[in-house]
Each structure stands twice: as C-alpha cells, then as structure tokens.
Design an enzyme around this catalytic site. Sequence first.
Site, PDB file in Angstrom:
ATOM      1  N   TYR A 151       0.834  -1.202   0.000  1.00  0.00           N
ATOM      2  CA  TYR A 151       0.000   0.000   0.000  1.00  0.00           C
ATOM      3  C   TYR A 151       0.868   1.250   0.000  1.00  0.00           C
ATOM      4  O   TYR A 151       0.687   2.157  -0.814  1.00  0.00           O
ATOM      5  CB  TYR A 151      -0.906  -0.029   1.229  1.00  0.00           C
ATOM      6  N   LYS A 155       1.180   3.946  -3.085  1.00  0.00           N
ATOM      7  CA  LYS A 155       0.673   5.290  -2.824  1.00  0.00           C
ATOM      8  C   LYS A 155       1.772   6.337  -3.019  1.00  0.00           C
ATOM      9  O   LYS A 155       1.492   7.461  -3.449  1.00  0.00           O
ATOM     10  CB  LYS A 155       0.073   5.375  -1.417  1.00  0.00           C
TER      11      LYS A 155
END
Length: 272
Positions: A151, A155
């Site tokens: 993640y 991101k």
Amino acid sequence: MRFEGRSAIITGAGQGIGRAIARALASRGVRVCVSDLDPISAQNVATEVGGIAVACDVRKADQIARLIEQASAGLGDIDMLCSNAGFARGSMLGPTSSPDDQWQDSWDVHVMAHLRASRLLLPQMISRGEGWLVNVASAAGLLSQIGDAPYSATKHAAVSLAQSLAIEHGDQGIHASVVCPLYVATPLLGYNADAPKDRPHDRVLTADDVAQAIVTGLEEDRFLILPHEEAGLYFRRRAEDMDRWIDGMRRLRRETFKDGAPETLNDLHRRI
C-alpha cells in the site's frame, strides 16, 4: 473551481470516501458517474445523487476504457476524474511477506488505473483548455504505513504520478491534485460508514470530512490536499532528517507490535 454544471467520474464510489465525494460534488451541481467494482453499490449511490452508474474493475484497462466511454455517453465531456478506488490487505510481517498478486493489484489499482483513465481523458481536456485530475492517495504516500508495504509503495507512486501530471500538463489548463489523508473511518478499516461512532480518537476522520477537504482544495486550486493537517508536519520532519524519521518509525513499530503482530488493519490503526 466552479462546480455547477461540471461532470465527474468517481471510481470506488460505492462506499466510503468515494460515496462521500459523489454526494459532495452532486450537492454542488456536478453531474457524476459513480463507478465501483460492485454494480449494486454503484447504482445505489448513483440513484441517491441523481447520477449514472458504471461498474468497473479498475485493474483492467479494457474496463477503464468502457467506463470512460459510458460516462461520456451519459454525461458528455468529462471535466473531472477522481481516482478514488483503492484497497489495503495489510502486510504485517514485512514487505517480502506479501505475494506478487497483492503487489500487482496494488500497482494496478493505485497507479495504473489513474494513468490509464488520464490517458483517455487528457486529449479532450487539453483540447478544451481545462480539466481536473484528482487522485485520492494517502498519507502513506508521503510517509510510510507500517504493516502494509504494498500500500505504502504504490501510494508513493501515486503521489509521484500526480506530480508529473501537474508539471507536464499544468500549462495546458490541467489541474492535478493528490489527496493524502491519514486514517479515515471507512469500511476499509472495518467501520460502518454510515455511523462511524466507534472511532478511537479524533484523528480518525469521517469520509464526509475528507470529501469536504477535497472540495475546499479544489476551490483553492491546491495540488496537495491534506484532510489531516498534521500529515504535512510529519512530511516535513521526514524530509529534514530521513534517518531520524526511520528510527522513530521503528520505535512506533516496536510499540505497536509488542503484543504480537496485529491481525487486521483495523486492529493496527487502533494500536497506534
């Protein structure tokens, strides 16, 4: 930005932040295409806000192309793309513990989905001399989320892509923004989105809080939209001394994991 009469595609809008964005934009006169992996959720939100619904798996390029085609057929020229679709499975035992498919899905959803949709929409936006590309990333893209390396890494890439879009196309009338919230009370973290009453502290915002921050950021034509103001402070501290930042994050991880690895992301954020 003038909202009245504009059109927008919002991905991942069947619940959580995406649904709150759809509500906020529609209340300001924006015609919205509500897209979600779940067609029923997408249609429910579209019915609520008077928009149209298109189911889409944003990992797949052909479905993104179909989304743009159907949204354009229903709304006309698209003024705004809000790439909000996202997911997090956690990686509590470190970056190498996550399988390749988790890394690939993270890359496709958080980065390639925005790139592929932008590739299709940019020509018409540039020809009109204006357009808005909004990527709902995360403070994990400015900092580093412990317990979920796929993640955080993707991101970070989402933030970088948004920067490139702003640099390369800003002089052509394209307004690129990236949204980087910290913790938000959504189903992603196990909350009931309609009644997030069990938030452990005020730093966990509601989806409506984030949507309002996005609206304000667009009104002020800001690139970096921070629903949690403290994320900017943390980002500056990291930039000033990366080694010190990493040492601090290691201490945070030790404290958070002292009773064993959290089982879920909801458990993780409640310990921090």
